[in-house]
Design a protein around this motif. Sequence first.
Motif, PDB file in Angstrom:
ATOM      1  N   MET A  59       5.954  27.507   6.312  1.00 31.72           N
ATOM      2  CA  MET A  59       5.994  28.249   5.053  1.00 31.72           C
ATOM      3  C   MET A  59       5.047  27.613   4.024  1.00 31.72           C
ATOM      4  SD  MET A  59       9.280  29.142   2.628  1.00 31.72           S
ATOM      5  CE  MET A  59       9.687  27.413   2.342  1.00 31.72           C
ATOM      6  N   ALA A  63       1.474  29.091   2.498  1.00 26.99           N
ATOM      7  CA  ALA A  63       1.301  29.239   1.051  1.00 26.99           C
ATOM      8  C   ALA A  63       0.027  28.540   0.586  1.00 26.99           C
ATOM      9  CB  ALA A  63       2.523  28.678   0.321  1.00 26.99           C
ATOM     10  N   ALA A  66      -3.023  30.692   1.570  1.00 29.95           N
ATOM     11  CA  ALA A  66      -3.175  31.859   0.704  1.00 29.95           C
ATOM     12  C   ALA A  66      -3.650  31.467  -0.682  1.00 29.95           C
ATOM     13  CB  ALA A  66      -1.846  32.608   0.620  1.00 29.95           C
ATOM     14  N   TYR A  67      -3.202  30.322  -1.152  1.00 32.59           N
ATOM     15  CA  TYR A  67      -3.542  29.858  -2.507  1.00 32.59           C
ATOM     16  C   TYR A  67      -4.954  29.304  -2.593  1.00 32.59           C
ATOM     17  CZ  TYR A  67      -3.490  26.725  -6.577  1.00 32.59           C
ATOM     18  OH  TYR A  67      -3.793  26.078  -7.752  1.00 32.59           O
ATOM     19  N   ARG A 195      -7.349  29.161  -8.319  1.00 26.85           N
ATOM     20  CA  ARG A 195      -7.299  29.995  -7.126  1.00 26.85           C
ATOM     21  C   ARG A 195      -8.646  30.624  -6.847  1.00 26.85           C
ATOM     22  NH1 ARG A 195      -2.130  33.700  -6.206  1.00 26.85           N
ATOM     23  NH2 ARG A 195      -3.704  34.571  -4.822  1.00 26.85           N
ATOM     24  N   SER A 263       6.203  25.218  -1.864  1.00 25.43           N
ATOM     25  CA  SER A 263       6.023  26.571  -1.334  1.00 25.43           C
ATOM     26  C   SER A 263       6.308  27.617  -2.404  1.00 25.43           C
ATOM     27  CB  SER A 263       6.946  26.799  -0.130  1.00 25.43           C
ATOM     28  OG  SER A 263       6.695  25.862   0.896  1.00 25.43           O
ATOM     29  N   THR A 264       7.372  27.392  -3.154  1.00 24.30           N
ATOM     30  CA  THR A 264       7.752  28.333  -4.209  1.00 24.30           C
ATOM     31  C   THR A 264       6.690  28.396  -5.293  1.00 24.30           C
ATOM     32  OG1 THR A 264      10.098  27.884  -3.806  1.00 24.30           O
ATOM     33  CG2 THR A 264       9.530  28.894  -5.913  1.00 24.30           C
ATOM     34  N   ASN A 267       3.568  30.202  -3.962  1.00 26.86           N
ATOM     35  CA  ASN A 267       3.791  31.638  -3.764  1.00 26.86           C
ATOM     36  C   ASN A 267       3.923  32.390  -5.090  1.00 26.86           C
ATOM     37  OD1 ASN A 267       3.691  31.665  -0.941  1.00 26.86           O
ATOM     38  ND2 ASN A 267       5.841  31.080  -0.759  1.00 26.86           N
ATOM     39  N   HIS A 268       4.224  31.672  -6.172  1.00 26.74           N
ATOM     40  CA  HIS A 268       4.330  32.280  -7.504  1.00 26.74           C
ATOM     41  C   HIS A 268       3.297  31.686  -8.455  1.00 26.74           C
ATOM     42  CE1 HIS A 268       8.339  32.980  -5.685  1.00 26.74           C
ATOM     43  NE2 HIS A 268       8.340  34.088  -6.402  1.00 26.74           N
ATOM     44  N   SER A 269       2.185  31.250  -7.887  1.00 29.31           N
ATOM     45  CA  SER A 269       1.176  30.551  -8.689  1.00 29.31           C
ATOM     46  C   SER A 269       0.564  31.432  -9.768  1.00 29.31           C
ATOM     47  CB  SER A 269       0.078  29.992  -7.781  1.00 29.31           C
ATOM     48  OG  SER A 269      -0.545  31.023  -7.038  1.00 29.31           O
TER      49      SER A 269
END
Length: 369
Positions: A59, A63, A66-67, A195, A263-264, A267-269
């Motif tokens: 996970m 993340a 993707a980031y 990002r 991870s959190t 995923n909410h960056s």
Amino acid sequence: MELVLPEHIKFGQSLTAPVDINLSDSCAQGVALNTLVELAGEAWFERELSYSPMAGSDMLRAAIKAYHLQPQVVLSQEQIVTFSGAQEAIFTVMAQLLSPQDEVLVFTPSYPSLAKLPTQFDAVVKSIPLQANNQWQFDIERLKREANAKTKLIIINAPHNPTGATLSDKDVEEIKRLAQHFDAYILSDEVSAQRADDARIASGRFADYAKSITLGVLSKSLGLPGVRVGWAICGNKALADLLLAGKSYLSICGSQVDDMLASTALNHSDIILKENAKIMARNEAAMCEFVRQHSHKVSWVAPQGGVLSLLQIHSVKDAKSWSRQFAEATSTLLLPANLFVMNSECHFRLGIGKQSFIEGLTRLESYLQ
């Protein structure tokens, strides 16, 4: 090998006065623990507190991918290794790649570990100075002249600590061609990168070079140094395995708690970066006005990316002594740039990422008067 405490850490520890504002902070503002726990939802309470996978959970690595990486980059999660912050990753890279008399190219000024740690492994460091009269831009032509068959590692740091300089796409491609010509590794320190879809700076542009290691961390752009997670994105699986072998002698693995929080956050960056961008824009505008009003006293080049830059105070002749006196008089820290491998007695590292920046700037203004 005898390790010595870095100068910038020793300087902060030796201050006798309490400091409540750090004008040299390299981190953005970040969020509180309760925010991340709320974003994680029920999964937070269901996580088993066993050992984490050495490389980080699937996970977390998904993340990170993707980031940090641009969508067109084709790369397996197996090429991503997580660490307890970026410092552990830097140490592991140096320990696993460098042999005595290997040559390392690095731009200076620099985060101390990038320029000094290679000597602990008996490598030869060749510095390429960034110049104020060139707006601190990377001298790629000088880099080409310094590279040779002995070059083992080319170290790149962009957005740059402490100048805020960045690299163009053309610069990136020239560096990759240079490394390939001499069969050298590239260590791309991108801990302050936004990002990939952020207009300020693109990240992960070295990841398609097979002998590259791209570093990231939660502490800078996302402002979460209390979550001890950094990462290395490797150009091939064998290089990732080599770093994992080195990590096995250090932290072995990260904590399940940090893995979940990281991870959190990643995923909410978008939420975190959006708020941080507002703070940085406000602080940069305040700094521009400060420089306009006090141009006879200070000079400053705004960062092209990240939160860091260099402030020159014209009247200062002994940066360390002045910093100490300033901290004791105002409870405000402003680190001298000579702690970052820079030969200057009038430059200081400046960070524009914190809510407290404007209050610190007010204190500086009063002190300079």
